[in-house]
Design a protein around this motif. Sequence first.
Motif, PDB file in Angstrom:
ATOM      1  N   ALA A  98       0.841  -1.202   0.000  1.00  6.19           N
ATOM      2  CA  ALA A  98       0.000   0.000   0.000  1.00  6.19           C
ATOM      3  C   ALA A  98       0.878   1.255   0.000  1.00  6.19           C
ATOM      4  O   ALA A  98       0.590   2.226  -0.703  1.00  6.19           O
ATOM      5  N   ASN A  99       1.957   1.232   0.767  1.00 10.95           N
ATOM      6  CA  ASN A  99       2.857   2.389   0.740  1.00 10.95           C
ATOM      7  C   ASN A  99       3.471   2.573  -0.639  1.00 10.95           C
ATOM      8  O   ASN A  99       3.716   3.709  -1.072  1.00 10.95           O
ATOM      9  N   GLU A 100       3.743   1.476  -1.318  1.00 13.64           N
ATOM     10  CA  GLU A 100       4.321   1.566  -2.673  1.00 13.64           C
ATOM     11  C   GLU A 100       3.311   2.152  -3.661  1.00 13.64           C
ATOM     12  O   GLU A 100       3.602   3.120  -4.357  1.00 13.64           O
ATOM     13  N   THR A 101       2.125   1.574  -3.699  1.00 10.18           N
ATOM     14  CA  THR A 101       1.157   2.029  -4.702  1.00 10.18           C
ATOM     15  C   THR A 101       0.622   3.427  -4.374  1.00 10.18           C
ATOM     16  O   THR A 101       0.278   4.183  -5.286  1.00 10.18           O
ATOM     17  N   ASN A 102       0.580   3.788  -3.092  1.00 12.04           N
ATOM     18  CA  ASN A 102       0.214   5.163  -2.719  1.00 12.04           C
ATOM     19  C   ASN A 102       1.136   6.150  -3.439  1.00 12.04           C
ATOM     20  O   ASN A 102       0.702   7.173  -3.965  1.00 12.04           O
ATOM     21  N   ARG A 103       2.429   5.865  -3.427  1.00  9.37           N
ATOM     22  CA  ARG A 103       3.391   6.790  -4.055  1.00  9.37           C
ATOM     23  C   ARG A 103       3.262   6.782  -5.572  1.00  9.37           C
ATOM     24  O   ARG A 103       3.444   7.812  -6.220  1.00  9.37           O
ATOM     25  N   HIS A 104       2.978   5.610  -6.150  1.00  9.43           N
ATOM     26  CA  HIS A 104       2.746   5.563  -7.598  1.00  9.43           C
ATOM     27  C   HIS A 104       1.573   6.484  -7.953  1.00  9.43           C
ATOM     28  O   HIS A 104       1.656   7.268  -8.891  1.00  9.43           O
ATOM     29  N   ALA A 105       0.493   6.355  -7.208  1.00  7.65           N
ATOM     30  CA  ALA A 105      -0.714   7.126  -7.507  1.00  7.65           C
ATOM     31  C   ALA A 105      -0.437   8.623  -7.431  1.00  7.65           C
ATOM     32  O   ALA A 105      -0.928   9.404  -8.255  1.00  7.65           O
ATOM     33  N   VAL A 106       0.364   9.012  -6.443  1.00  9.44           N
ATOM     34  CA  VAL A 106       0.685  10.428  -6.269  1.00  9.44           C
ATOM     35  C   VAL A 106       1.662  10.887  -7.355  1.00  9.44           C
ATOM     36  O   VAL A 106       1.497  11.951  -7.950  1.00  9.44           O
ATOM     37  N   ALA A 107       2.667  10.074  -7.614  1.00  7.12           N
ATOM     38  CA  ALA A 107       3.674  10.447  -8.621  1.00  7.12           C
ATOM     39  C   ALA A 107       3.035  10.630  -9.994  1.00  7.12           C
ATOM     40  O   ALA A 107       3.464  11.480 -10.776  1.00  7.12           O
ATOM     41  N   LEU A 108       2.030   9.820 -10.277  1.00  9.60           N
ATOM     42  CA  LEU A 108       1.415   9.849 -11.606  1.00  9.60           C
ATOM     43  C   LEU A 108       0.175  10.735 -11.645  1.00  9.60           C
ATOM     44  O   LEU A 108      -0.474  10.870 -12.676  1.00  9.60           O
ATOM     45  N   ASP A 109      -0.130  11.361 -10.508  1.00 12.46           N
ATOM     46  CA  ASP A 109      -1.250  12.314 -10.415  1.00 12.46           C
ATOM     47  C   ASP A 109      -2.535  11.728 -10.990  1.00 12.46           C
ATOM     48  O   ASP A 109      -3.220  12.367 -11.794  1.00 12.46           O
ATOM     49  N   LEU A 110      -2.848  10.525 -10.563  1.00 11.28           N
ATOM     50  CA  LEU A 110      -3.998   9.801 -11.101  1.00 11.28           C
ATOM     51  C   LEU A 110      -5.322  10.506 -10.817  1.00 11.28           C
ATOM     52  O   LEU A 110      -5.548  11.014  -9.723  1.00 11.28           O
ATOM     53  N   GLU A 111      -6.191  10.474 -11.805  1.00 11.16           N
ATOM     54  CA  GLU A 111      -7.556  10.977 -11.614  1.00 11.16           C
ATOM     55  C   GLU A 111      -8.425   9.858 -11.062  1.00 11.16           C
ATOM     56  O   GLU A 111      -8.323   8.712 -11.535  1.00 11.16           O
ATOM     57  N   VAL A 112      -9.280  10.198 -10.120  1.00 12.38           N
ATOM     58  CA  VAL A 112     -10.176   9.197  -9.562  1.00 12.38           C
ATOM     59  C   VAL A 112     -11.164   8.748 -10.638  1.00 12.38           C
ATOM     60  O   VAL A 112     -11.814   9.577 -11.285  1.00 12.38           O
TER      61      VAL A 112
END
Lengths: 151, 151, 151, 151, 151, 151
Positions: free
Chosen positions: C132-146
């Motif tokens: 979860a800590n890993e994918t949290n950072r991916h989501a933030v780094a890639l500025d994902l839209e919900v």
Amino acid sequence: MLTLHESHRWIDTAMPEETKSRATQAPIDYADASPEVRAVYDDIMTYRKTDWVNNYWKVLAHHPPTLRRMWANFKEVMGPGTLDPLTKELIYMAVSVTNGCRYCIASHGAAARKKGITPAQHAELVAIIGLANETNRHAVALDLEVDEQFK
Amino acid sequence: MLTLHESHRWIDTAMPEETKSRATQAPIDYADASPEVRAVYDDIMTYRKTDWVNNYWKVLAHHPPTLRRMWANFKEVMGPGTLDPLTKELIYMAVSVTNGCRYCIASHGAAARKKGITPAQHAELVAIIGLANETNRHAVALDLEVDEQFK
Amino acid sequence: MLTLHESHRWIDTAMPEETKSRATQAPIDYADASPEVRAVYDDIMTYRKTDWVNNYWKVLAHHPPTLRRMWANFKEVMGPGTLDPLTKELIYMAVSVTNGCRYCIASHGAAARKKGITPAQHAELVAIIGLANETNRHAVALDLEVDEQFK
Amino acid sequence: MLTLHESHRWIDTAMPEETKSRATQAPIDYADASPEVRAVYDDIMTYRKTDWVNNYWKVLAHHPPTLRRMWANFKEVMGPGTLDPLTKELIYMAVSVTNGCRYCIASHGAAARKKGITPAQHAELVAIIGLANETNRHAVALDLEVDEQFK
Amino acid sequence: MLTLHESHRWIDTAMPEETKSRATQAPIDYADASPEVRAVYDDIMTYRKTDWVNNYWKVLAHHPPTLRRMWANFKEVMGPGTLDPLTKELIYMAVSVTNGCRYCIASHGAAARKKGITPAQHAELVAIIGLANETNRHAVALDLEVDEQFK
Amino acid sequence: MLTLHESHRWIDTAMPEETKSRATQAPIDYADASPEVRAVYDDIMTYRKTDWVNNYWKVLAHHPPTLRRMWANFKEVMGPGTLDPLTKELIYMAVSVTNGCRYCIASHGAAARKKGITPAQHAELVAIIGLANETNRHAVALDLEVDEQFK
């Protein structure tokens, strides 16, 4: 400028001694410091009306430009202004606790005591830090929209 | 021991409507609130001398025990004590900025303005928060030992 | 109310002994506790069916209102509800690991063992926290839209 | 020095307009800037060989001493040294992603693109940031002892 | 191996188009995906018994090795084990809220609803996350020693 | 839905010995390892051209699937690519310092030294990490809007 690429090797070759040691992390005492580092130490002690320098500065001293730069920042940000000195330490503590920085909590806790924090004030500080961390997570978990009145 | 695995279904079955909605996150207005929730809203407005309640409480209201509990905590921690009200808000802000909680920065920023923070004080607050976050990382990166004098 | 301003000095003057000490951080044993603190300790031991109290409460005891308040919160949040006791500890661990709180990991790790966590469950907990800590950072780094489907 | 105590009131009195507004957060354009702020803007544009200044500096401009101080820090830390410019941006990104700072990811992501980061390098950066966040939590969860060989 | 040094310039020169765009962050739809990416999408939809893929995977798809790697990790960590599927989502949520990852809270909140979380369970989850964040900071602020009984 | 609550016991019953121990956290030496674990250890030592394995892997070894999974991830993410090996370590350090992971700073600091980091480069790394943490908080505190030019 020497680039990163030129300064290292993928294969493990013999390293010069200075890069093997962790010497950059040993505090540099006044007696062993260069004149340039001593000048900063002197200013720290004069400014603080003390006769010693804490480890933060003595370890930064391995890189004198950083030592000089951080001390200049410190004086400008933590020096006299519109917030009183103890309040500034409380803000520093709130950040340091939230980040879990043990050294910073010890050093700024000492600074707060020097500036007269009482046990009751310390207890309130800790309670507020805790509550803010709690409600911060509630706000995020519930994806709260900022109220019009706050804009 | 009966394991957790046995108590659930992996396959997706039909869900009751109430668990599908995100209704828990819509603010509950006074007009739509139960008497128990209204009692807390009333106390919030009386305590703050205002005629409205912000989203934090209106979303917590979906779980009245949490609403009641958090309001009681809030009054005890943020109420009169040995730190003055504006200082308490500054501590709250320092935590909220460090955690990156946008809602909390907006709401406690508004509270700080209501309690008279000046632009110069706000600028100093931001500068201290920034500096503390910077030196916190230095201390951690350099694995500083706590000075004897701080113990 | 005594304000912050009145309770401290910018210049370093002699401090009363009680503000110099770090006494607020020494655990208070039952034998040395006031009746008011003992009442909370007694309730903790009865509730937990144990004959000792851990350091968290014994250090909070320096400020009895905080001790009382936190214990009341603890009982309400961690007591019987719709999530089972071990699941509650797993959630507590996930937060404590993400925040890097060594004390909390030790204390809630012990609580999880007491509630029957198996080594395999612990290994899965740690794996999920890491992922979860890993994918949290991916989501933030890639500025994902919900995704619309998640709203 | 004006102290905190003297500058605010517990009771809600009428506030001067400037403390009610959120004006401190509106970017200050070149046309509206004081000569002292323009001097920093000019230096930023010359240094970066661009004809515009980004919001970070234009909002800091409300407090010229902070604007000046941060720009001086920025030039010293991010300017030519022993690490090449793109590597410096990657380090900046790693911190910004870990802290979840959306603005910083956007601005330093743009800087990295300007300095030639390729899509493949960006993908590797994101993968490393994710993995490090994952293994950081494993290390904390398992309370690992530092190996002798690392000391 | 092409090194970092060889792939960029300190001076700002014209950049090839592909490095200017932010194209790496646009989700790649099934229709536009390569066979290798489609194979992962297909596996995601089969595994989840759904007919769509969320943005996390569609943005990772710009770097197929990362897409493949993360999906393999996800299946292994979040698949059947000794913790039940809903508990796994609660742990994921606890991390995501503590890190302030909005996308992750939305996506794993949806997954938890799909696996049957009730509003009461969600309220308890949020309450525990908040409390743990609060007591984590207390433990750090007070520099608690781990009790012998917890070792 | 069968609830979690039904699957556990609130009361403390006798626990099997293996759940009481903290054995999952003791490093497993090569001599005591199963063939499956030894195979991973062997690959680690071959890949790194060393004759020892660090504690991270020796503690993960209590759960062989996680050991295998993480080592496969590690090789894929940290192995040869478009970023050079030292740059990868710098990114890892930036994350580890920001998260305050002492073990990770020690292990990746050692890796960076092995790959030839110079004291000057280390000092710059620490300075950038600090500055980024500072400006991250400024950006959040001031709720900066992302400039059009960065999109």
